[in-house]
Write a protein that holds these residues in place. Structure first.
Motif, PDB file in Angstrom:
ATOM      1  N   GLU A   1       0.823  -1.208   0.000  1.00 48.14           N
ATOM      2  CA  GLU A   1       0.000   0.000   0.000  1.00 48.14           C
ATOM      3  C   GLU A   1       0.860   1.263   0.000  1.00 48.14           C
ATOM      4  O   GLU A   1       0.331   2.366  -0.089  1.00 48.14           O
ATOM      5  N   MET A   2       2.165   1.106   0.111  1.00 46.86           N
ATOM      6  CA  MET A   2       3.075   2.252   0.122  1.00 46.86           C
ATOM      7  C   MET A   2       3.422   2.648  -1.307  1.00 46.86           C
ATOM      8  O   MET A   2       3.181   1.895  -2.253  1.00 46.86           O
ATOM      9  N   SER A   3       4.040   3.816  -1.436  1.00 47.35           N
ATOM     10  CA  SER A   3       4.465   4.257  -2.767  1.00 47.35           C
ATOM     11  C   SER A   3       5.583   3.351  -3.280  1.00 47.35           C
ATOM     12  O   SER A   3       6.287   2.691  -2.503  1.00 47.35           O
TER      13      SER A   3
ATOM     14  N   LEU B   1       9.040   4.205  -1.822  1.00 46.69           N
ATOM     15  CA  LEU B   1       9.232   3.757  -0.445  1.00 46.69           C
ATOM     16  C   LEU B   1       9.428   2.241  -0.396  1.00 46.69           C
ATOM     17  O   LEU B   1      10.265   1.741   0.355  1.00 46.69           O
ATOM     18  N   GLN B   2       8.693   1.519  -1.218  1.00 45.64           N
ATOM     19  CA  GLN B   2       8.882   0.065  -1.302  1.00 45.64           C
ATOM     20  C   GLN B   2      10.303  -0.248  -1.751  1.00 45.64           C
ATOM     21  O   GLN B   2      10.958  -1.128  -1.175  1.00 45.64           O
TER      22      GLN B   2
END
Length: 78
Positions: free
Chosen positions: A41-43, A46-47
């Motif tokens: 669910e992160m950008s 960021l992943q």
């Protein structure tokens, strides 16, 4: 001509086993730490950062083990 065979020192065996344990324990620890985090669910950036940091973090303890394995035998003085 036959070459002299020298068995590898036990230090290499123990170091190899330590590396195996390190990788397994590290993978399990990362799974436990990130268990409650919803990474998908992160950008994407960021992943990528999380995977890069977690992917490279095991290298530092592995380097310590490898340096220990490659240390020369203590030679007796005299």
């Amino acid at each position: 001509m036959a070459q002299d065979y020298r068995a590898p020192p036990l230090r290499k065996l123990f170091g190899s086993l330590a590396m195996l344990v390190l990788v397994v324990v590290y993978a399990l620890a990362i799974m436990v730490v990130l268990m409650g985090v919803r990474i998908n669910e992160m950008s994407a950036w960021l992943q990528l950062a999380i995977y890069a940091i977690m992917g490279f973090a095991w290298i530092l303890p592995a380097m310590v083990i490898i340096k220990w394995m490659e240390k020369p035998k203590n030679k007796p003085k005299g």
